[in-house]
Write an enzyme that holds these catalytic residues in place. Sequence first.
Site, PDB file in Angstrom:
ATOM      1  N   LYS A  22       0.854  -1.206   0.000  1.00 19.02           N
ATOM      2  CA  LYS A  22       0.000   0.000   0.000  1.00 19.02           C
ATOM      3  C   LYS A  22       0.883   1.246   0.000  1.00 19.02           C
ATOM      4  O   LYS A  22       0.658   2.184  -0.754  1.00 19.02           O
ATOM      5  CB  LYS A  22      -0.886   0.009   1.238  1.00 19.02           C
ATOM      6  N   ASN A  23       1.925   1.232   0.852  1.00 19.30           N
ATOM      7  CA  ASN A  23       2.736   2.440   1.033  1.00 19.30           C
ATOM      8  C   ASN A  23       3.719   2.700  -0.097  1.00 19.30           C
ATOM      9  O   ASN A  23       4.484   3.651  -0.047  1.00 19.30           O
ATOM     10  CB  ASN A  23       3.447   2.393   2.391  1.00 19.30           C
ATOM     11  N   CYS A 116      -5.385   7.976   9.515  1.00 22.37           N
ATOM     12  CA  CYS A 116      -5.288   7.345  10.839  1.00 22.37           C
ATOM     13  C   CYS A 116      -5.084   8.375  11.940  1.00 22.37           C
ATOM     14  O   CYS A 116      -4.382   9.342  11.790  1.00 22.37           O
ATOM     15  CB  CYS A 116      -4.074   6.424  10.873  1.00 22.37           C
ATOM     16  N   ARG A 121      -0.480  14.661  12.934  1.00 17.10           N
ATOM     17  CA  ARG A 121       0.204  14.241  11.704  1.00 17.10           C
ATOM     18  C   ARG A 121       0.720  15.497  10.998  1.00 17.10           C
ATOM     19  O   ARG A 121       0.151  15.951  10.033  1.00 17.10           O
ATOM     20  CB  ARG A 121      -0.735  13.438  10.807  1.00 17.10           C
ATOM     21  N   ILE A 123       2.824  18.220   8.777  1.00 20.36           N
ATOM     22  CA  ILE A 123       3.417  18.155   7.423  1.00 20.36           C
ATOM     23  C   ILE A 123       4.462  19.260   7.255  1.00 20.36           C
ATOM     24  O   ILE A 123       4.797  19.642   6.137  1.00 20.36           O
ATOM     25  CB  ILE A 123       2.323  18.275   6.342  1.00 20.36           C
ATOM     26  N   LEU A 125       7.651  19.280   7.576  1.00 19.85           N
ATOM     27  CA  LEU A 125       8.860  18.908   6.807  1.00 19.85           C
ATOM     28  C   LEU A 125       8.570  18.940   5.306  1.00 19.85           C
ATOM     29  O   LEU A 125       9.414  19.365   4.507  1.00 19.85           O
ATOM     30  CB  LEU A 125       9.348  17.513   7.224  1.00 19.85           C
ATOM     31  N   ASP A 306       4.851   0.304  11.799  1.00 20.26           N
ATOM     32  CA  ASP A 306       3.592  -0.289  11.339  1.00 20.26           C
ATOM     33  C   ASP A 306       3.429  -1.736  11.796  1.00 20.26           C
ATOM     34  O   ASP A 306       2.319  -2.265  11.785  1.00 20.26           O
ATOM     35  CB  ASP A 306       3.524  -0.242   9.807  1.00 20.26           C
ATOM     36  N   ARG A 398      -8.328  -0.282   4.667  1.00 22.05           N
ATOM     37  CA  ARG A 398      -7.446   0.713   4.039  1.00 22.05           C
ATOM     38  C   ARG A 398      -6.103   0.089   3.672  1.00 22.05           C
ATOM     39  O   ARG A 398      -5.433   0.565   2.754  1.00 22.05           O
ATOM     40  CB  ARG A 398      -7.202   1.890   4.991  1.00 22.05           C
TER      41      ARG A 398
HETATM   42  C1  EPZ Z   1       4.485   6.678   6.175  1.00 22.53           C
HETATM   43  O1  EPZ Z   1       3.740   7.707   6.810  1.00 22.53           O
HETATM   44  C2  EPZ Z   1       3.539   5.494   6.095  1.00 22.53           C
HETATM   45  N1  EPZ Z   1       2.376   5.865   5.306  1.00 22.53           N
HETATM   46  C3  EPZ Z   1       3.101   5.098   7.505  1.00 22.53           C
HETATM   47  O2  EPZ Z   1       2.286   3.923   7.382  1.00 22.53           O
HETATM   48  C4  EPZ Z   1       4.336   4.730   8.311  1.00 22.53           C
HETATM   49  O3  EPZ Z   1       3.955   4.444   9.636  1.00 22.53           O
HETATM   50  C5  EPZ Z   1       5.318   5.925   8.307  1.00 22.53           C
HETATM   51  O4  EPZ Z   1       5.626   6.290   6.955  1.00 22.53           O
HETATM   52  C6  EPZ Z   1       6.608   5.594   9.025  1.00 22.53           C
HETATM   53  O5  EPZ Z   1       7.212   4.506   8.423  1.00 22.53           O
HETATM   54  C7  EPZ Z   1       2.481   5.854   3.952  1.00 22.53           C
HETATM   55  O6  EPZ Z   1       3.523   5.592   3.401  1.00 22.53           O
HETATM   56  C8  EPZ Z   1       1.234   6.180   3.190  1.00 22.53           C
HETATM   57  P1  EPZ Z   1       6.647   9.949   8.324  1.00 22.53           P
HETATM   58  P2  EPZ Z   1       4.322   9.208   6.878  1.00 22.53           P
HETATM   59  O7  EPZ Z   1       6.522  11.215   7.569  1.00 22.53           O
HETATM   60  O8  EPZ Z   1       5.003   9.534   5.605  1.00 22.53           O
HETATM   61  C9  EPZ Z   1       6.627  13.069  11.872  1.00 22.53           C
HETATM   62  C10 EPZ Z   1       0.415   2.583   7.726  1.00 22.53           C
HETATM   63  O9  EPZ Z   1      -0.075   2.068   8.742  1.00 22.53           O
HETATM   64  N2  EPZ Z   1       6.552  14.087  10.820  1.00 22.53           N
HETATM   65  O10 EPZ Z   1       7.881   9.116   8.170  1.00 22.53           O
HETATM   66  O11 EPZ Z   1       3.257  10.097   7.358  1.00 22.53           O
HETATM   67  C11 EPZ Z   1       5.327  12.293  11.997  1.00 22.53           C
HETATM   68  O12 EPZ Z   1       4.417  12.997  12.828  1.00 22.53           O
HETATM   69  C12 EPZ Z   1       0.896   4.007   7.773  1.00 22.53           C
HETATM   70  O13 EPZ Z   1       0.569   1.990   6.630  1.00 22.53           O
HETATM   71  C13 EPZ Z   1       6.681  15.418  11.163  1.00 22.53           C
HETATM   72  O14 EPZ Z   1       6.879  15.772  12.319  1.00 22.53           O
HETATM   73  O15 EPZ Z   1       5.409   9.020   8.024  1.00 22.53           O
HETATM   74  C14 EPZ Z   1       5.766  11.001  12.617  1.00 22.53           C
HETATM   75  O16 EPZ Z   1       5.891  11.179  14.012  1.00 22.53           O
HETATM   76  C15 EPZ Z   1       0.707   4.644   9.139  1.00 22.53           C
HETATM   77  N3  EPZ Z   1       6.576  16.372  10.192  1.00 22.53           N
HETATM   78  C16 EPZ Z   1       7.156  10.782  12.017  1.00 22.53           C
HETATM   79  O17 EPZ Z   1       7.580  12.066  11.529  1.00 22.53           O
HETATM   80  C17 EPZ Z   1       6.360  16.030   8.875  1.00 22.53           C
HETATM   81  O18 EPZ Z   1       6.293  16.949   8.022  1.00 22.53           O
HETATM   82  C18 EPZ Z   1       7.175   9.780  10.878  1.00 22.53           C
HETATM   83  O19 EPZ Z   1       6.369  10.282   9.871  1.00 22.53           O
HETATM   84  C19 EPZ Z   1       6.224  14.674   8.546  1.00 22.53           C
HETATM   85  C20 EPZ Z   1       6.332  13.714   9.534  1.00 22.53           C
END
Ligand code: EPZ
Length: 418
Positions: A22-23, A116, A121, A123, A125, A306, A398
Amino acid sequence: MPRLKIAGPCRLQGEVSVQGAKNSALPLLAASILCREECILHNCPQLSDVRISTEILRKLGCRVLSERDTICIDAREISSFQIPDDLMREMRSSIIFLGAILGRTGCAVLGFPGGCELGPRPIDLHLEALRKMGASIVEDHGRLLCETPTGLHGAHIALSFPSVGATENVLLAASCAKGTTLLENAAHEPEICDLADFLNSCGANIRGAGGSTIEIEGVEQLGGCEHWVIPDRIAAATFLAAGAATYSTITLRDINPQHLAPIWPVFEEAGCDLTLFRDAAVLVPPKKLHRIKHIRTMPYPGFPTDAQAPLMAMTTQCQGTSMFVENIFESRYKHVGELLRLGAHIRVDGRVAVVEGPSKLSGTTVEAADLRGGAALVVAGLAAFGETIVEEIHHIDRGYEAIERTLGDLGAQIRRLP
Ligand code: EPZ
């Protein structure tokens, strides 16, 4: 509302083929917006998030044809740069469209992402990186108004955290930007490599994906390609947890064992015997599962966040005390309350969860609060004595393609109730 009904404890057996990731499918669908020729994606999982993504592509003007696990996208004519709020709200990963829409049209109007409930969450970054590449982004009444008056240009970006989504957005925005982008502290996840492979197949010039530093040399425009989505390593980990938790010998096919490198040691510590093949794995459980001393979730190649929930469900059956530390998301223990209702013994203190096992789980009605937490309830239901009803299973749908069919193929007594 649809629910899953599980009669446990189940003994599983046999083999299943694991769905596409999915990811990976979601960013690949976003990437197709950049392509001036047709793209064909194979091994796409048939999930609600994928369906929503194809809806977003259609709203942007793409022609999209889906046939089982193959999706053809023709993005020659992009007629919009706005994603409707209802579609943005339906999934967290909709932010991944920002870089692609900006890269293709120079404008983008998006609502804030939904998805989720894993704590805030942010954004930041994503936005910081895109601003460095020349995007002006205004947040107005819960919407992002983005434009690049002179087009996106290359930049030197160092992420303060190796965010998966932010890394993907930079790859998408930089592929056709003017000049070269140097991305440091990039995410290493296999899904990043899959996206870079796809973009390079379409004519992009990306080097270093999978490592901390990625260099993207912008090209004029991208063509199309035919691409196979990598296997879903988290779905694989979930089914392995189901096998171990029910003391079942199972075989997973169509996986990439390398992508599960952080997971194998955990099952070995639990006493499972694992035989790995090029694209398959056989798990044989021990007589009694051993506890897992310490699981810390970390960015890849650390233990994936995950897989934390499904593995926690398994540790309720392990002898002794297992400990989890959730380092990636603020609140990713929503499944604990429901596991307690099934009879598990778990204590949570901040980011730490301590599981005392083995506990005799008894079936009852439980509610999924997010995707992986919902999968954990299914794993626990398979090991529980009696009938378990899992509600709010739209969360599970999902990320898992017809989970009751996959587990049913392994012999689980599991049915989807209308
Ligand atoms: C991806 O989410 C995956 N989703 C998530 O899978 C997965 O848990 C996550 O990566 C970590 O591996 C998809 O790929 C669609 P991150 P993402 O940006 O990109 C913080 C599932 O169950 N952060 O690496 O959102 C954030 O809050 C889902 O399949 C910021 O602070 O993950 C988190 O604490 C859930 N600012 C950490 O970084 C930002 O701008 C990791 O987030 C972005 C993220």
